[in-house]
Design a protein around this motif. Structure first.
Motif, PDB file in Angstrom:
ATOM      1  N   ARG A  63     -55.301  -2.845  20.765  1.00  0.00           N
ATOM      2  CA  ARG A  63     -54.313  -1.889  20.278  1.00  0.00           C
ATOM      3  C   ARG A  63     -52.916  -2.508  20.255  1.00  0.00           C
ATOM      4  O   ARG A  63     -52.118  -2.200  19.363  1.00  0.00           O
ATOM      5  CB  ARG A  63     -54.340  -0.624  21.137  1.00  0.00           C
ATOM      6  CG  ARG A  63     -55.633   0.172  21.001  1.00  0.00           C
ATOM      7  CD  ARG A  63     -55.631   1.401  21.903  1.00  0.00           C
ATOM      8  NE  ARG A  63     -54.619   2.355  21.491  1.00  0.00           N
ATOM      9  CZ  ARG A  63     -54.774   3.262  20.528  1.00  0.00           C
ATOM     10  NH1 ARG A  63     -55.923   3.322  19.873  1.00  0.00           N
ATOM     11  NH2 ARG A  63     -53.806   4.088  20.216  1.00  0.00           N
ATOM     12  N   GLU A  67     -50.495  -3.219  16.903  1.00  0.00           N
ATOM     13  CA  GLU A  67     -49.253  -2.448  16.949  1.00  0.00           C
ATOM     14  C   GLU A  67     -49.508  -0.947  17.066  1.00  0.00           C
ATOM     15  O   GLU A  67     -48.667  -0.132  16.683  1.00  0.00           O
ATOM     16  CB  GLU A  67     -48.361  -2.747  15.745  1.00  0.00           C
ATOM     17  CG  GLU A  67     -47.910  -4.197  15.656  1.00  0.00           C
ATOM     18  CD  GLU A  67     -46.947  -4.432  14.513  1.00  0.00           C
ATOM     19  OE1 GLU A  67     -45.840  -3.854  14.528  1.00  0.00           O
ATOM     20  OE2 GLU A  67     -47.323  -5.183  13.586  1.00  0.00           O
ATOM     21  N   LEU A  68     -50.651  -0.576  17.618  1.00  0.00           N
ATOM     22  CA  LEU A  68     -50.923   0.827  17.913  1.00  0.00           C
ATOM     23  C   LEU A  68     -50.398   1.193  19.300  1.00  0.00           C
ATOM     24  O   LEU A  68     -50.346   2.369  19.656  1.00  0.00           O
ATOM     25  CB  LEU A  68     -52.429   1.105  17.845  1.00  0.00           C
ATOM     26  CG  LEU A  68     -53.075   0.872  16.481  1.00  0.00           C
ATOM     27  CD1 LEU A  68     -54.584   1.079  16.570  1.00  0.00           C
ATOM     28  CD2 LEU A  68     -52.464   1.782  15.426  1.00  0.00           C
ATOM     29  N   SER A  69     -50.051   0.191  20.089  1.00  0.00           N
ATOM     30  CA  SER A  69     -49.476   0.387  21.413  1.00  0.00           C
ATOM     31  C   SER A  69     -48.513  -0.760  21.662  1.00  0.00           C
ATOM     32  O   SER A  69     -48.756  -1.889  21.225  1.00  0.00           O
ATOM     33  CB  SER A  69     -50.582   0.403  22.481  1.00  0.00           C
ATOM     34  OG  SER A  69     -50.041   0.555  23.775  1.00  0.00           O
TER      35      SER A  69
END
Length: 271
Positions: A63, A67-69
């Motif tokens: 993630r 770039e989801l986190s």
């Protein structure tokens, strides 16, 4: 440890590396240290597996790369371009569950990323059909998710990840819920697809056997907070097939990876 959030650095100048993580950590708001510090380098076109006990940060690492986190500290470099999905650039993500829209067709599920990117409908439809053909579902474009088996749903999810022609494919335990026969078949199909497309693949799994069969490298992670316990290169004759799965070399690598994984399980925290 610093709690300052830093965004991944999107860098197009990486020559041989697809992904570089240096000193990456993840600390959640409740104080749980989920990951790191983690150092990982993945070459362009490489197929690696992240293997480790539950809660060690494997999915968190994916993630962060996508770039989801955001990492709590450290540097993330990904060799891709910014912006909307473009042919040949970006990241495709296959999650643990297919997460298909039940009210629309298989083709429309695969076309969704292109629709969101604003591609003309005819072009998006053609590319969706091409992606479905690449995963063996050309004849099911008009079907609905409820009409598909679990393995077929996961193929649709894979086609949706491939439809933008990403450079990097992130796969988070995509076959974990499938029966063994279906899982073996999809492992073979995934390897054939990788050989054909030469994407960079980072594959998360709990299975020693799956990681050894699929990967050029198996990265074994410690229990939380996840760090690298071992980085084992799997050197075999390509292309791999059932001969490798039943070979002495495969058994030897499975034993080696299991031995590297054992300390992670013996020291795993109780969740």
């Amino acid at each position: 440890m610093s709690s300052a959030k830093t965004s991944p650095v999107v860098e197009t100048g990486l020559t041989h590396l697809a992904v570089s993580l240096r000193g990456v950590t993840k600390v959640y708001d409740n104080g749980v240290i989920a990951l790191g510090p983690l150092d990982l380098a993945v070459r362009k076109g490489e197929f690696i597996s992240l293997l480790g006990p539950s809660g060690c940060g494997k999915s968190t690492a994916l993630r962060i790369i996508a770039e989801l986190s955001a990492p709590s500290s450290g540097t993330v470099r990904v060799a891709r371009h910014e912006g909307v999905p473009q042919p040949g650039h970006g990241i495709g993500f296959v999650f643990q569950e297919p997460t298909l829209m039940p009210w629309t067709s298989v083709r429309e599920n695969v076309r969704l990323p292109l629709k969101l990117a604003g591609l003309p409908k005819a072009e998006a439809r053609a590319r969706a059909d091409e992606a479905l053909a690449s995963v063996g579902l050309a004849d099911f474009a008009e079907a609905y998710p409820r009409e598909l088996s679990g393995g077929m749903k996961m193929r649709v999810s894979l086609a949706r990840a491939l439809v933008t022609d990403p450079d990097i494919l992130l796969m988070d335990e995509p076959f974990a819920a499938l029966d063994e026969i279906t899982r073996f078949r999809l492992n073979n199909d995934l390897l054939a697809l990788w050989r054909s497309l030469r994407k960079t693949v980072i594959f998360v799994t709990h299975s020693v056997f799956e990681s050894v069969y699929l990967s050029q490298r198996v990265v074994v992670m410690t229990a939380r907070p996840g760090r690298i316990q071992a980085d084992i290169r799997i050197e075999t004759v390509e292309p791999r097939g059932e001969e490798f799965r039943t070979s002495a070399a495969y058994s030897d690598y499975c034993r080696k990876v299991s031995a590297a994984l054992a300390p992670s399980y013996s020291g795993q925290s109780t969740l």
